[in-house]
Design a protein around this motif. Sequence first.
Motif, PDB file in Angstrom:
ATOM      1  N   LEU A 216       0.821  -1.207   0.000  1.00 10.88           N
ATOM      2  CA  LEU A 216       0.000   0.000   0.000  1.00 10.88           C
ATOM      3  C   LEU A 216       0.858   1.263   0.000  1.00 10.88           C
ATOM      4  N   SER A 217       1.961   1.241   0.732  1.00 12.72           N
ATOM      5  CA  SER A 217       2.845   2.411   0.771  1.00 12.72           C
ATOM      6  C   SER A 217       3.477   2.667  -0.600  1.00 12.72           C
ATOM      7  N   ILE A 218       3.982   1.609  -1.226  1.00 10.57           N
ATOM      8  CA  ILE A 218       4.591   1.757  -2.553  1.00 10.57           C
ATOM      9  C   ILE A 218       3.550   2.221  -3.565  1.00 10.57           C
ATOM     10  N   LEU A 219       2.356   1.628  -3.485  1.00  9.73           N
ATOM     11  CA  LEU A 219       1.293   2.010  -4.409  1.00  9.73           C
ATOM     12  C   LEU A 219       0.895   3.469  -4.220  1.00  9.73           C
ATOM     13  N   THR A 220       0.833   3.914  -2.967  1.00 11.25           N
ATOM     14  CA  THR A 220       0.467   5.309  -2.694  1.00 11.25           C
ATOM     15  C   THR A 220       1.495   6.273  -3.275  1.00 11.25           C
ATOM     16  N   VAL A 221       2.772   6.017  -2.996  1.00  6.39           N
ATOM     17  CA  VAL A 221       3.834   6.895  -3.515  1.00  6.39           C
ATOM     18  C   VAL A 221       3.839   6.891  -5.045  1.00  6.39           C
ATOM     19  N   PHE A 228       1.030  13.695 -10.081  1.00  2.26           N
ATOM     20  CA  PHE A 228       1.748  14.958 -10.262  1.00  2.26           C
ATOM     21  C   PHE A 228       2.324  15.064 -11.676  1.00  2.26           C
ATOM     22  N   ALA A 229       2.849  13.953 -12.171  1.00  7.11           N
ATOM     23  CA  ALA A 229       3.407  13.961 -13.520  1.00  7.11           C
ATOM     24  C   ALA A 229       2.328  14.226 -14.559  1.00  7.11           C
ATOM     25  N   ALA A 230       1.177  13.580 -14.380  1.00  5.99           N
ATOM     26  CA  ALA A 230       0.071  13.779 -15.328  1.00  5.99           C
ATOM     27  C   ALA A 230      -0.435  15.215 -15.284  1.00  5.99           C
ATOM     28  N   THR A 231      -0.447  15.818 -14.092  1.00  8.23           N
ATOM     29  CA  THR A 231      -0.884  17.212 -13.963  1.00  8.23           C
ATOM     30  C   THR A 231       0.082  18.151 -14.676  1.00  8.23           C
ATOM     31  N   ALA A 232       1.370  17.869 -14.566  1.00  6.02           N
ATOM     32  CA  ALA A 232       2.363  18.737 -15.195  1.00  6.02           C
ATOM     33  C   ALA A 232       2.375  18.603 -16.717  1.00  6.02           C
ATOM     34  N   ILE A 233       2.103  17.402 -17.227  1.00  4.42           N
ATOM     35  CA  ILE A 233       2.210  17.166 -18.674  1.00  4.42           C
ATOM     36  C   ILE A 233       0.915  17.543 -19.387  1.00  4.42           C
ATOM     37  N   THR A 234      -0.214  17.165 -18.805  1.00  2.00           N
ATOM     38  CA  THR A 234      -1.507  17.379 -19.451  1.00  2.00           C
ATOM     39  C   THR A 234      -2.181  18.617 -18.891  1.00  2.00           C
ATOM     40  N   ALA A 235      -3.400  18.830 -19.317  1.00  2.00           N
ATOM     41  CA  ALA A 235      -4.160  20.019 -18.900  1.00  2.00           C
ATOM     42  C   ALA A 235      -5.146  19.703 -17.786  1.00  2.00           C
ATOM     43  N   ILE A 236      -4.841  18.694 -16.966  1.00  2.00           N
ATOM     44  CA  ILE A 236      -5.731  18.351 -15.854  1.00  2.00           C
ATOM     45  C   ILE A 236      -5.730  19.491 -14.846  1.00  2.00           C
ATOM     46  N   SER A 237      -6.893  19.925 -14.437  1.00  2.00           N
ATOM     47  CA  SER A 237      -6.998  21.046 -13.499  1.00  2.00           C
ATOM     48  C   SER A 237      -6.575  20.609 -12.098  1.00  2.00           C
ATOM     49  N   ASP A 238      -6.178  21.595 -11.301  1.00  2.00           N
ATOM     50  CA  ASP A 238      -5.788  21.317  -9.929  1.00  2.00           C
ATOM     51  C   ASP A 238      -6.958  20.778  -9.114  1.00  2.00           C
ATOM     52  N   LEU A 239      -8.164  21.254  -9.437  1.00  2.00           N
ATOM     53  CA  LEU A 239      -9.343  20.792  -8.705  1.00  2.00           C
ATOM     54  C   LEU A 239      -9.595  19.309  -8.965  1.00  2.00           C
ATOM     55  N   SER A 240      -9.499  18.888 -10.211  1.00  2.00           N
ATOM     56  CA  SER A 240      -9.706  17.477 -10.545  1.00  2.00           C
ATOM     57  C   SER A 240      -8.649  16.606  -9.881  1.00  2.00           C
ATOM     58  N   PHE A 248      -8.509   8.877  -3.393  1.00  2.00           N
ATOM     59  CA  PHE A 248      -7.513   7.816  -3.285  1.00  2.00           C
ATOM     60  C   PHE A 248      -6.996   7.704  -1.850  1.00  2.00           C
ATOM     61  N   ILE A 249      -6.761   8.836  -1.205  1.00  2.00           N
ATOM     62  CA  ILE A 249      -6.287   8.812   0.183  1.00  2.00           C
ATOM     63  C   ILE A 249      -7.341   8.210   1.092  1.00  2.00           C
ATOM     64  N   LEU A 250      -8.610   8.550   0.872  1.00  2.00           N
ATOM     65  CA  LEU A 250      -9.694   7.952   1.667  1.00  2.00           C
ATOM     66  C   LEU A 250      -9.750   6.450   1.466  1.00  2.00           C
ATOM     67  N   LEU A 251      -9.543   6.008   0.225  1.00  2.00           N
ATOM     68  CA  LEU A 251      -9.549   4.572  -0.056  1.00  2.00           C
ATOM     69  C   LEU A 251      -8.412   3.871   0.685  1.00  2.00           C
TER      70      LEU A 251
END
Length: 359
Positions: A216-221, A228-240, A248-251
């Motif tokens: 779970l720790s490895i999967l979380t990291v 973060f990588a997907a946010t930097a490369i694509t146009a995914i908004s900070d809110l999404s 994911f953290i709740l899960l």
Amino acid sequence: MKKFIIDAVHIYLSMQYRLNRRRFLMAHIFLLVIGFVLSIFSILFSLFYLPSPLIPITSGNAVTDTALAALVPLPTRLSISLGLILSSYFSSLISWSVVLSAFSLILTIGRLYDLNKSYKYLCLYAVPGINLCFFLYLCIKKGSPADNHYGPPTASLSNNALYSGPCFYVEEPINTSYSASLFEQVFSWRGRLNRQRYFFRNIGFISLYLFSFLVLSILTVFLIGLGFAATAITAISDLSFSISSCFFILLIISIISFITILAVIIPAFWKIRRWHDLDRSGFYLLLTELPYYALLCGIPSFSVNNSIIGSNELEFIFIILTILWISAVNLYLLFIKGSPNDNTYGKDPIAQISPEINN
């Protein structure tokens, strides 16, 4: 009183009988009351963190009190004390909540029996959102009106009729010529468990528990880094990204909580059966569990500035003796040989041989 406790344990916690809606709800109301009482108990211990000039409670160290009064302003002391009170309170309350949640999981198994469903539905408790809907479903859904795979309906049966009638017995077969189901090996407290099986099952369970946390720790990291990588490369908004991260953290928290609750239930069942092997009642489990939780609630209040060193000598001796007692009882379960013959709780698990050999 003793008969009342034994009857309650048999009906609600033995997982041998179907649990209807009324009993399921009443048991959870009782758990809520117990949780409220324990929360008061925990906050009383936490109040030892209040600065001594405000209430007639000292930290046990006059030098520390004098230094704090001279060097630290009162508002800062109040803020520090409030933080220590809250941390102490929540550490104790979370520990008790895990135990109460473990009881709730056991009650859920009996409720699933009433609905003619498998214990495997317990995994729904590990999914945020779905776990609440699942609990409400168990509270509202009416059970099977007739006999099912797990026994007769128990709504109108007295305790005596309940015990004398057929029920769903969970007991691991002692004879090793055939294997028990996973449920019988894990959740049964009927019968006996010799020290060899007790040792290897605990080693295996601890290894599996640590491995699951590592995964779970490895999967979380990995997934957070991927996000973060997907946010930097694509146009995914900070809110999404924030919403996805929160879910994911709740899960992960729900899964870890579910695993932790199982880590409380499963060894407790094995300890009960180990006491049975020693021809002792399962209530001897309290010799290790009650001192542990008393110690857990007491350690924060016995310390000064988060250090046991410098606390009151009698309190320090109490902590050491409690730790030694818990360790001694667990070592007793691990190394002392069980009854050599059949006893009150079942046949000797070592002396059992395959019926084919007897013939």
